[in-house]
Design a protein around this motif. Structure first.
Motif, PDB file in Angstrom:
ATOM      1  N   ALA A  37       0.833  -1.316   0.009  1.00  0.00           N
ATOM      2  CA  ALA A  37       0.038  -0.156  -0.091  1.00  0.00           C
ATOM      3  C   ALA A  37       0.896   1.225  -0.122  1.00  0.00           C
ATOM      4  O   ALA A  37       0.461   2.257  -0.826  1.00  0.00           O
ATOM      5  N   ALA A  38       1.946   1.249   0.892  1.00  0.00           N
ATOM      6  CA  ALA A  38       2.970   2.276   1.017  1.00  0.00           C
ATOM      7  C   ALA A  38       3.516   2.572  -0.415  1.00  0.00           C
ATOM      8  O   ALA A  38       3.623   3.880  -1.174  1.00  0.00           O
ATOM      9  N   ASP A  39       3.765   1.585  -1.194  1.00  0.00           N
ATOM     10  CA  ASP A  39       4.310   1.636  -2.602  1.00  0.00           C
ATOM     11  C   ASP A  39       3.322   2.216  -3.483  1.00  0.00           C
ATOM     12  O   ASP A  39       3.836   2.942  -4.257  1.00  0.00           O
ATOM     13  N   LEU A  40       2.138   1.682  -3.351  1.00  0.00           N
ATOM     14  CA  LEU A  40       0.943   2.072  -4.148  1.00  0.00           C
ATOM     15  C   LEU A  40       0.789   3.536  -4.232  1.00  0.00           C
ATOM     16  O   LEU A  40       0.601   4.502  -4.836  1.00  0.00           O
ATOM     17  N   PHE A  41       0.877   4.085  -2.874  1.00  0.00           N
ATOM     18  CA  PHE A  41       0.403   5.330  -2.516  1.00  0.00           C
ATOM     19  C   PHE A  41       1.727   6.445  -2.533  1.00  0.00           C
ATOM     20  O   PHE A  41       1.489   7.584  -2.034  1.00  0.00           O
ATOM     21  N   HIS A  42       2.877   5.933  -2.702  1.00  0.00           N
ATOM     22  CA  HIS A  42       4.006   6.507  -2.357  1.00  0.00           C
ATOM     23  C   HIS A  42       4.125   7.313  -1.180  1.00  0.00           C
ATOM     24  O   HIS A  42       4.343   8.466  -1.276  1.00  0.00           O
ATOM     25  N   CYS A  43       3.822   6.634  -0.062  1.00  0.00           N
ATOM     26  CA  CYS A  43       3.996   7.168   1.209  1.00  0.00           C
ATOM     27  C   CYS A  43       4.890   6.350   2.142  1.00  0.00           C
ATOM     28  O   CYS A  43       5.202   5.313   1.726  1.00  0.00           O
ATOM     29  N   GLN A  44       4.927   6.857   3.470  1.00  0.00           N
ATOM     30  CA  GLN A  44       5.314   5.838   4.195  1.00  0.00           C
ATOM     31  C   GLN A  44       4.222   4.976   5.074  1.00  0.00           C
ATOM     32  O   GLN A  44       2.938   5.242   4.961  1.00  0.00           O
ATOM     33  N   ILE A  45       4.641   3.801   5.311  1.00  0.00           N
ATOM     34  CA  ILE A  45       3.655   2.787   6.027  1.00  0.00           C
ATOM     35  C   ILE A  45       3.040   3.537   7.334  1.00  0.00           C
ATOM     36  O   ILE A  45       1.781   3.433   7.400  1.00  0.00           O
ATOM     37  N   VAL A  46       3.589   4.452   8.135  1.00  0.00           N
ATOM     38  CA  VAL A  46       2.904   5.099   9.045  1.00  0.00           C
ATOM     39  C   VAL A  46       1.879   6.122   8.722  1.00  0.00           C
ATOM     40  O   VAL A  46       1.158   6.256   9.642  1.00  0.00           O
ATOM     41  N   ASP A  47       1.952   6.545   7.426  1.00  0.00           N
ATOM     42  CA  ASP A  47       0.921   7.635   7.256  1.00  0.00           C
ATOM     43  C   ASP A  47      -0.464   6.737   6.388  1.00  0.00           C
ATOM     44  O   ASP A  47      -1.358   7.540   6.207  1.00  0.00           O
ATOM     45  N   ILE A  48      -0.381   5.379   6.625  1.00  0.00           N
ATOM     46  CA  ILE A  48      -1.575   4.778   5.996  1.00  0.00           C
ATOM     47  C   ILE A  48      -2.460   4.489   7.078  1.00  0.00           C
ATOM     48  O   ILE A  48      -2.175   3.958   8.300  1.00  0.00           O
TER      49      ILE A  48
END
Ligand code: FES
Ligand code: FES
Lengths: 160, 786
Positions: free
Chosen positions: B559-570
């Motif tokens: 999901a982090a890869d998909l959203f281009h974000c950090q895991i903690v932001d999900i």
């Protein structure tokens, strides 16, 4: 000998030994394995079926005695769409099922009771299933399920 | 915590639908083309040397495809755990009535019976040992395998002995104002699962392999036993567990024999072989809860402080060890009950006899000692004129206390809360006054008297220092984005499949309906040790949580890869994943992305129970990593004219930690209490010179719906840090205190202390047995139906 009877609304015409019990006739010959054997002496109720609408222990009855009559097994209990009927659904929702081995007999005992008494007390429900042993549940949630179904069926009766 | 989606919420049992429709298939429900039926020839005497077994005539009977004896197995089919003393079929000696001698597979009932009759067995009768108290006396017949010692003592009859030591009780008696000195006995109890033992072995075409479908407790143990005694490679044996119609600890050793016998018969005949026990065969041949003789000496101060406890117990293991060394160890550890003492000594001797054989049964050794110790503590309360709940509250283990074993307890201990809650729920204080205490001298015969009684329990979790304790779960995301979950621990009705499914769903934040939990199968699951000792929730639940957390981490990465974000932001919303900017992504989308990233979407998780240690020499240590606590109250109505006891009310409060599957936990509580009620009042397995006296449900009476009152259950949900989502076990401890609560209520009603189970009419009425019951006829009749 030749057996002619109605099982779950279907006419059956088949050959089996003359001295076979109804239980073994259903299981071994018709492969209706929802009817269980727990004692073979009429004490546990796992083999309960309806014979002309009355609850019987199929291990105590000869298949010959059912000749020409109507038998309903657990496979014959369901909603119109083939899914669980209201009583079966209540068994699921009230947590009345554990290992499940006694459950076909319990459902039939419940149906037999509700056919003759639409407004049973908890004590009457307990009495009606006293011939069906369950080693898992302590019976309470089974009583809950039958009672809830009785109430629903009464309501439905009033509406119709 | 209230933000949970599934745990603790009303849910349906995952397999209830098939069960109410009658489509759930149990082992006996399988019929295969060419299938043979099979049965064992069983011993009709309690103890004899086997001179010879001649099966040649039986083999010639038309329709008979295979006849086997112990000689058909490697090392005569010797097996057993933890002590190796059993055979797949009797070798050299038969040791109890019902011991299997030979097994036959045939096309039909007639050939089968003819073959069983045609087997010639020459036996030389040996004297039987039926009184466990005599097992170690010099003139006792030798049942165990070790020879007599130089002085002629039959030490081979001593299977094992255990101790607990905390200071010296003998130094404390003089400080006590009251010392109670009493003997209690319990009887064997039959599991009475409504489904009898059944096994179906199917040989593989063109190879030496075999698949067995069987209602056993632990498919991996079954598989290992086949490998060792039939002599197959690990890749040649598969054991699948279909639906199981109840076990309660009872489908271990007897089932391993049955499984190995059918496997061998199938391999010889090249046909599927099914063996299904009649009720008579099941009652005669299967193992029981052990019977115990227990001597207690307990000292207390006037103010109700318990000071010292001394216990000596004799466990009747019957003809074989089975799992009794483990259950007897549990008896030993729990003998002092959930109380603080200044000194305590426990000695338990486990002996062989020719009274059937004993093994695992829900409660696992604690049921017996809890019965006796809760009667003793209750009597102390009455003698000191104290309220029985007050006395227990004064002495019960609390957070931070040290047990008699020397174990410092954690903050999960909640016995006092259980006692206080059950006192309130049952309206104890009012009823205690209202049902004034019975006095045998003043009761008019025929009077109906009410009484109320309490019992408390502690129950060590899982195997403890009894054995290695770990479990494994696996998860896999399938092509259609459903999930497959496995566990090596089985669900024979207890609801653990539902518990594991809910834990996985909660951890992954997905709907439980996506998850399909496989039935135990040695080809798809990973060995997780035996499903006994209520291990499932904690051990299997933790393993499920570990594997689900691993899978969750993989998906969060995707999901982090998909959203281009950090895991903690999900964040999660239902099944959706929410990133900082974009639209939420569905579970399916995240899974697809994970696949595109080439991630492996299957995980395995193992959970090892925290370390325990026990010194068998010093009788001290940390026997279990934690304990379950609970308290139950029974209300009874006693007819003093007939001795009939009706249980009119029942309340149970247990320290379960977080409740995961509410309906399931209540069902476990109701069911356990009901088995305990049977144990207290009606269930009676007598052995008369080795012959069991009840062989079907017309003689062995278990509670019906009319014998059980409406039960009120409540749970102290103090989260348990080592449990999955804070949960503890429940299956066993629900049964354990039921018998003493009921017997204590009978005392309150009648003033009569029943010290021997079950409390049948005459024991309630006059406090003892009128006659020696029974004969061996019942069993002999039963044997004809075997
Ligand atoms: S099998 Fe028929 S009553 Fe038990
Ligand atoms: S649910 Fe197991 S016997 Fe009733």
């Amino acid at each position: 000998m030749i057996f002619d009877l109605i099982v779950n609304e279907e006419p059956i015409h088949t050959e089996a030994p003359a001295d076979i019990s109804l239980l073994h006739f259903l299981r071994d010959h018709l492969k209706l394995t929802g009817t269980k054997e727990g004692c073979n002496v009429g004490e546990c109720g796992a083999c309960s079926v309806l014979l002309d609408g009355k609850l019987v222990n199929s291990c105590l009855i000869l298949a010959a005695q059912a000749n020409g009559r109507r038998v309903v097994t657990i496979e014959g209990i369901h909603a119109e769409d083939g899914g669980p009927n209201d009583l079966q659904q209540a068994f699921i929702e009230y947590g009345a099922v554990q290992c499940g081995f006694c459950i076909p007999g319990m459902v039939l005992a419940g149906e037999a009771l509700l056919n003759s008494n639409i407004n049973p007390t908890r004590a009457e429900i307990r009495e009606a299933i006293a011939g069906n042993l369950c080693r898992c549940t302590g019976y309470q949630q089974i009583v809950d399920a039958i009672q809830a179904t009785a109430l629903k069926r009464q309501e439905k009766g009033r509406r119709d | 915590m209230t933000d949970r989606q599934f745990i603790g919420k009303p849910t349906n049992r995952v397999d209830a639908l098939e069960k109410v429709m009658g489509t759930a298939r149990y082992t006996a429900d399988y019929y295969l083309p060419g299938m043979l039926i099979s049965r064992c020839l069983r011993s009709k005497v309690p103890h004899a040397r086997i001179i010879s077994i001649d099966t040649s005539e039986a083999r010639q009977i038309p329709g008979v495809h295979a006849v086997i004896t112990c000689d058909d197995f490697i090392d005569h089919g010797r097996f057993g755990f933890p002590i190796v003393d059993m055979y797949m079929l009797a070798y050299q000696r038969v040791r109890y009535v019902g011991d299997p001698i030979a097994a036959v597979a045939a096309e039909n009932e007639e050939s089968l019976q003819a073959a069983l009759k045609a087997i010639k067995v020459e036996l030389e009768p040996l004297p039987g040992l039926f009184d466990p108290r005599q097992a170690l006396s010099p003139d006792a017949p030798l049942v165990g395998e070790k020879p007599r010692d130089a002085e002629g003592y039959p030490h081979g009859n001593l299977l094992i002995d255990y101790i607990v030591r905390q200071n010296d009780p003998d130094a404390v008696w003089k400080e006590c104002d009251l010392v109670l000195d009493k003997e209690y006995t319990t009887m064997h109890q039959e599991h009475a699962y409504i489904e009898t033992e059944a096994s179906l072995a199917v040989p593989w075409p063109k190879s030496s392999g075999v698949t067995v479908y069987a209602c056993c407790q632990s498919p991996f143990l079954a598989k290992n036993n086949i490998i060792q005694t039939v002599g197959l490679g690990s890749e040649d044996v598969r054991v699948i567990q279909p639906y199981v119609g109840g076990a309660f600890g009872g489908k271990d050793d007897t089932m391993y024999q049955t499984i190995a016998q059918t496997a061998k018969l199938a391999l010889i005949s090249g046909r599927p072989v099914k063996m299904v026990f009649s009720r008579e065969e099941s009652m005669i041949s299967s193992y029981k809860r052990d019977a115990m003789i227990m001597h207690y000496k307990i000292g207390a101060k006037k103010d109700g402080t318990l000071m010292a406890c001394q216990f000596h117990g004799i466990v009747d293991s019957g003809a074989y060890a089975a799992i009794t060394p483990f259950t007897a160890w549990r008896s030993t550890i729990h003998a002092m009950g959930p109380y603080r003492y200044q000194a305590c000594s426990v000695d338990t001797d486990v002996v062989y006899t020719n009274n059937g054989f004993a093994g695992a049964f829900r409660g696992f050794g604690n049921t017996e000692v809890c019965f006796a110790s809760e009667l003793a503590v209750d009597e102390i309360a009455y003698r000191l004129n104290m309220d029985p709940i007050d006395l227990r509250l004064k002495n019960c283990l609390r957070p931070g206390d040290t047990t008699s074993h020397g174990q410092k307890l954690g903050d999960d201990v909640a016995l006092a809360e259980c006692l206080q809650q059950v006192r309130k729920l049952s309206d104890w204080d009012r009823k205690r006054k209202e049902f004034e205490q019975g006095d045998p001298a003043r009761i008019h015969p025929g009077e109906l008297r009410k009484g109320i009684g309490v019992a408390a329990v502690f129950h060590g979790m899982s195997l403890g220092a009894e054995g290695k304790d770990s479990a494994v779960g696996t998860l896999r995301i399938n092509d259609d984005n459903t999930l497959t979950l496995t566990s090596g621990l089985t669900d024979y009705g207890s609801g653990s499949r539902t518990v594991f499914t809910l834990i996985a769903a909660e951890t992954l934040g997905i709907n439980p309906s996506r998850i399909h939990m496989l039935r135990p199968d040695t080809d798809t699951a990973i060995d997780s040790g035996p499903t006994v000792a209520s291990r499932a929730t904690v051990l299997g639940g933790n393993a499920t949580q570990v594997t689900a957390m691993r899978l969750d981490a993989i998906l969060l990465n995707a999901a982090a890869d998909l959203f281009h974000c950090q895991i903690v932001d999900i964040l999660r919303d239902g099944e959706n994943y929410i990133g900082p900017n974009e639209e939420p992504a569905s579970f399916d989308k995240v899974v697809d992305h994970a696949r595109q990233m080439g991630l492996t979407l299957s995980t395995e998780g193992r959970w090892n129970a925290p370390e325990n240690h026990w010194s068998f020499e010093s009788g001290t240590g940390k026997p279990y990593f934690a304990y379950h606590f609970g308290a139950q109250v029974a209300e009874v109505l006693v007819d003093t004219g007939t001795g009939k006891v009706e249980v009119t009310g029942y309340w149970g409060v247990h320290n379960t930690g977080t409740v995961i599957f509410p309906q399931g936990i209540l069902g476990q509580l109701y069911g356990g209490i009901t088995q305990g009620l049977g144990y207290a009042l009606m269930e009676r397995v007598d052995f008369d010179k080795g012959f069991i006296q009840a062989t079907n449900f017309d003689e062995y009476i278990i509670p019906t719906a009319m014998d059980v009152p409406e039960i009120v259950g409540a749970f102290v949900e103090k989260p348990f840090s080592d449990g999955p989502y804070g949960a503890k076990n429940i299956a066993e401890p629900s049964l354990v205190p039921a018998a003493p609560a009921i017997i204590n209520a009978i005392f309150h009603a009648t003033g009569r202390r029943i010290q021997n189970l079950p409390a049948n009419l005459e024991r309630v009425l006059i406090g003892k047995d009128l006659r020696k019951e029974g004969s061996n006829t019942a069993c002999k009749l039963g044997l004809h139906q075997v």
